[in-house]
Design an enzyme around this catalytic site. Structure first.
Site, mmCIF file in Angstrom:
data_model
loop_
_atom_site.group_PDB
_atom_site.id
_atom_site.type_symbol
_atom_site.label_atom_id
_atom_site.label_comp_id
_atom_site.label_asym_id
_atom_site.label_seq_id
_atom_site.Cartn_x
_atom_site.Cartn_y
_atom_site.Cartn_z
ATOM 1 N N LYS A 209 17.998 45.967 29.457
ATOM 2 C CA LYS A 209 18.228 44.662 28.831
ATOM 3 C C LYS A 209 17.094 43.674 29.101
ATOM 4 C CE LYS A 209 23.262 45.185 28.902
ATOM 5 N NZ LYS A 209 23.231 46.570 29.352
ATOM 6 N N GLU B 14 22.783 35.550 32.123
ATOM 7 C CA GLU B 14 22.796 34.898 30.816
ATOM 8 C C GLU B 14 23.821 33.770 30.800
ATOM 9 O OE1 GLU B 14 23.808 37.935 28.050
ATOM 10 O OE2 GLU B 14 21.778 38.737 27.914
ATOM 11 N N HIS C 15 35.386 42.825 29.672
ATOM 12 C CA HIS C 15 34.114 42.926 28.940
ATOM 13 C C HIS C 15 33.905 44.312 28.336
ATOM 14 C CE1 HIS C 15 33.318 39.092 30.785
ATOM 15 N NE2 HIS C 15 33.446 39.639 31.972
ATOM 16 N N ARG D 47 21.919 55.027 21.698
ATOM 17 C CA ARG D 47 22.770 56.223 21.708
ATOM 18 C C ARG D 47 23.823 56.078 20.622
ATOM 19 N NH1 ARG D 47 27.221 53.715 23.636
ATOM 20 N NH2 ARG D 47 26.986 52.192 25.303
#
Length: 700
Positions: free
Chosen positions: A118, A204, A239, A297
């Site tokens: 990320k 974030e 999440h 993927r």
């Protein structure tokens, strides 16, 4: 093109079964790999060959790249399909596969390295696709605790900690203030390291109200990149996605084009090959979207894209890996998308206990489309009768996919399918998924990623009166079981007494929450059918009972596998008339020992399993409702002890963390229930079974 003739599947469970089905259709041989606990799993039986690669801990088997490559070479495979999870997004593994002379069915290692991490992805986008909006945050290499705390405090709370190398909610924590920031950073790092082999985090800004929308992309070796519509994955817990659908109710034609264009441009800049998913968060009020990640993927939710497009994405992966030109194939040019598709993830977990994972034996697994011949219904699963849900792997049991002309019809079809799906023996989120399908907010399409918190009071209804039917089914089932097990005086009804004193009765704990009692009077046989009068009392301390007339029409029972101490149960379908209304039930028993027995009932009217734990009436009568002076803390499921947070001799306050455990890749903290002195009974890294004493607290 290089023909792929044999594929080793470097994965397990439902995705391994899914890949094998496509390979069978394409005439490609398959090789499975398996750990100790997967020796008899369906995917192992489905494959043409299967190689044992280690014990059940993933690091010793499915995450051991050398064992996987050795098995591929030994079997004569010329390609490896990584599935999803495990090593599917590990660039080092991709390099190793290529160096071994094998074809990796997925993107190139440099693409995974660039965008799969990320932090690296944000760096690449900043340099090459600056038009792609990024979420404010920190993603640099410095992972010192003080630096992470400092950067977190620069961002407006709440913030989101994320495993840089991972996905699927692992290593992810929402932090609302500085109070628990360090503790959550440590927890996120630990979970990330265990799941992905890296403890690197990024930070974030956390958006409280957004949609989670993703674009499926596909690329080839010739620079062609296409999008295959979007998926809405906003219904999440911890999440992690549990319901996905396509098309998204929040995306119009203009927004769809903008998001798809951005996703395809990113794929072209990467020269991306194979299946990938560009994930965005979407502010529905402003129609602004922000890049979240690119999963290099196949996604868990890929079947809904297949449903509306008619494509087989695994087949496309294999064709691209062989060198096919997508433009020449023409299958991704001007795709006509039809109808609406929804996927529900059926998981072994308890939604009413913060979605904690659960383990157990699946005594009965019966997909709805097998019995009802439902059209437009698909199950992707890797379980069967007798499958064991263990602590070692993810809690997902099956993906249920429906396809219909409209969203409303798809929701209705999913509700019917869920209600007709029988799974007995392990706690699941089936009832919770049904509640979502019947929820007006979900049905209207007006929801976001905070949907479960907002609708909690509606999604977790109290136990209802319909439980009476399940209790009757459990009682009659137990009566039939006793009758079947009798050796002498077989024509005498179970619990018959020459001198009548009290009605025979049974006591249950319903779903481990509420105690209930059911008495009955056996009225004999009339028209070849056993008849009963049942008296049910669910309300605690109440003397009032509800009377029900019950007729046993028929049973279709079979013997179960012997349990501990040679105890053998039965399971099967029973048909009853309760107050004149005929109903079908599927019932099974879980025998833990001589004195502990659970009866699982699937009521086809309410559409989900109820666990009824038989209560020892003598023990129940003398047990106190108050907590013991010495409070025991036992494991609710098999788990591994991660960390002792309060060693023996520690004085703790109420709600203070005692230890953390891991089950099904999920970290759970055990909290104290009152003030006292700790005596710890386990050690770090110890594997413990369910109902094992972990520690105790002496009140002071």
């Amino acid at each position: 093109m290089v023909a792929i003739h044999k594929i080793l599947i470097a994965n397990r469970g439902e995705i391994a079964c899914r890949i094998i089905r496509t390979c069978n259709r394409m005439g490609i041989l398959t090789v499975a790999v398996y750990s100790d606990s997967d020796e008899n799993a369906p995917f192992v039986k489905m494959a043409d060959e299967a190689y044992h690669i280690g014990d059940s801990i993933a690091a010793h088997s499915y995450l051991d790249s050398q064992k996987l490559i050795h098995a591929a070479l030994a079997s004569g495979s010329n390609a490896i399909h990584p599935g999803y999870g495990f090593l599917s997004e590990n660039s080092d593994f991709t390099d190793q596969v290529t160096r071994a002379g094998l074809i990796f069915i997925g993107p190139r290692a440099d693409s995974i390295r660039t965008i799969g991490d990320k932090s690296a992805a944000k760096e690449f986008i900043t340099n090459y696709t600056s038009s792609m909006p990024l979420i404010p945050g920190y993603h640099d290499e410095d992972q010192n605790m003080e630096r992470l705390e400092s950067e977190a405090n620069k961002i407006e709370f709440p913030i989101l900690l994320k495993a840089s190398a991972g996905g699927g909610g692992k290593g992810m924590r929402v932090v609302y203030n500085t109070t628990k920031l360090r503790e959550e950073i440590e927890a996120a790092k630990g979970e990330s390291l265990r799941s992905f082999g890296s403890d690197k985090l990024l930070i974030e800004k956390y958006f409280e109200s957004v949609r989670h929308v993703e674009i499926q992309i596909f690329g080839d070796q010739y620079g062609n990149v296409y999008d295959i519509n979007e998926r809405d994955c906003s219904i999440q817990r911890r999440h992690q996605k549990i319901i996905e659908e396509t098309p998204s109710p929040a995306v119009d034609v203009t927004l769809r084009k903008a998001m798809a264009t951005a996703a395809v441009e990113l794929g072209r800049q990467l020269r991306y090959e194979g299946a990938g998913t560009v994930e965005f968060i979407l502010d529905e009020s402003t129609k602004k979207f922000y890049f979240l990640e690119l999963n290099t993927r196949l996604q868990v939710e890929h079947p809904i894209t297949e449903a509306i497009s008619g494509l087989d994405l695994v087949e496309l992966q294999i064709l691209v890996a062989q060198g096919a030109n997508l433009k020449t194939l023409g299958v991704l040019e001007n795709i006509k998308f039809n109808g609406h598709a929804i996927e529900c993830r059926l998981c072994a977990e308890d939604p009413e206990s913060d979605f904690g994972p659960r383990t157990g034996v699946i005594h009965k697994w019966s997909p709805a489309n097998a019995a009802r011949q439902l059209q437009g219904v698909r199950y992707d699963t890797g379980v069967e009768d007798g499958s064991i849900i263990s602590i070692f792997y993810d809690s997902m049991i099956a993906k249920i996919i429906v396809h219909a002309p409209t969203r409303a019809e798809a929701i209705q079809k999913m509700a019917t399918t869920l209600a007709r799906t029988v799974i007995l023996g392990v706690a699941t989120n089936q009832k919770f998924l049904l509640s979502i399908m019947n929820n007006s907010c979900f049905q209207s399409g007006t929801f976001d990623t905070n949907f479960i918190n907002k609708e909690k009071s509606v999604l977790f209804p109290p136990l209802s009166d319909t439980l009476n039917s399940s209790m009757v089914a459990a009682l009659v089932y137990d009566w039939v079981r006793r009758k079947e097990e009798k050796i002498i005086l077989r024509n005498i009804p179970p619990r018959w007494r020459n001198v009548h004193v009290n009605n025979p009765c049974m006591m249950f704990m319903i779903g481990h929450q509420q105690e209930a009692k059911i008495e009955y009077v056996y009225q004999g046989v009339k028209d070849k059918r056993h008849r009963f009068q049942c008296y049910i009392n669910i309300a605690k301390d109440s003397t009032e009972s509800q009377m029900l007339d019950v007729v046993l029409f028929e049973t279709d029972m079979e013997k179960e596998v012997p349990g501990p101490n040679g105890i053998q149960g039965i399971k099967g379908l029973i048909r009853l008339a309760i107050n004149g209304i005929q109903q079908h039930f599927y019932v099974a028993t879980d025998v833990r020992d001589v004195n502990e027995r659970s009866i699982f009932v699937h009521d086809f009217t309410q559409g989900y399993q109820i666990e009824l734990v038989k209560v020892d009436r003598l023990k129940s009568a003398v047990s106190s409702t108050d907590e013991d002076r010495v409070t025991p803390y036992t494991s609710s499921m098999p788990c591994r002890i991660l960390k002792i947070l309060a060693p023996t001799g520690t004085f703790v306050q109420k709600n203070e963390a005692l230890l953390s455990v891991e089950s099904m890749k999920t970290e759970i903290k055990i909290l104290s229930r009152h003030v006292g002195k700790v005596t710890m009974r386990v050690e770090e890294n110890q594997l413990v079974d369910a109902r094992v004493l972990l520690c105790q607290i002496d009140e002071v």
